[in-house]
Design a protein around this motif. Structure first.
Motif, mmCIF file in Angstrom:
data_model
loop_
_atom_site.group_PDB
_atom_site.id
_atom_site.type_symbol
_atom_site.label_atom_id
_atom_site.label_comp_id
_atom_site.label_asym_id
_atom_site.label_seq_id
_atom_site.Cartn_x
_atom_site.Cartn_y
_atom_site.Cartn_z
ATOM 1 N N ARG A 52 1.247 -0.738 -0.170
ATOM 2 C CA ARG A 52 0.427 0.205 0.100
ATOM 3 C C ARG A 52 0.976 1.387 0.508
ATOM 4 N N ASP A 53 1.776 1.289 0.721
ATOM 5 C CA ASP A 53 2.846 2.159 0.741
ATOM 6 C C ASP A 53 3.756 2.865 -0.598
ATOM 7 N N ALA A 58 2.892 6.207 -2.545
ATOM 8 C CA ALA A 58 3.855 7.611 -2.637
ATOM 9 C C ALA A 58 3.975 7.030 -4.617
ATOM 10 N N GLU A 59 3.529 5.697 -5.156
ATOM 11 C CA GLU A 59 3.753 6.239 -6.674
ATOM 12 C C GLU A 59 2.433 6.827 -8.050
#
Length: 93
Positions: free
Chosen positions: A52-53, A57-58
């Motif tokens: 998920r992180d 970030a993307e």
């Protein structure tokens, strides 16, 4: 004995032709017909985000890139009317 020639021809096509190709080209086909550095290295490839992180970030990176692109387009549109004013219009007034 007319069928004998056909059997010899089939033997030549089905058995001797592949053997002849293998003999002509040899066994080191990878060394002879490969292109050096054809495939990209793993660090040069895109990586799919897994958790998920990384997805967040993307997403933030894509949104920031779009905002920058939109800001540049607005600046170009602002500069365009100034550039389109011709000197002839300025001298007449």
């Amino acid at each position: 004995m007319g069928g004998l020639n056909l059997e010899v021809f089939k033997f030549g096509v089905y058995v001797m032709f592949p053997i002849g190709i293998m003999y002509y080209f040899g066994t080191n086909l990878d060394n002879r017909f490969s292109v050096h550095n054809f495939w990209p290295r793993p660090e040069e490839c895109n990586k799919v985000p897994r958790d998920r992180d990384e997805v967040k970030a993307e997403y933030d990176r894509i949104v920031a890139r779009q905002k920058l692109h939109q800001m540049r387009l607005r600046e170009e549109e602002r500069q365009r009317p100034q550039m389109q004013e011709s000197p002839a219009n300025k001298t007449e007034s």
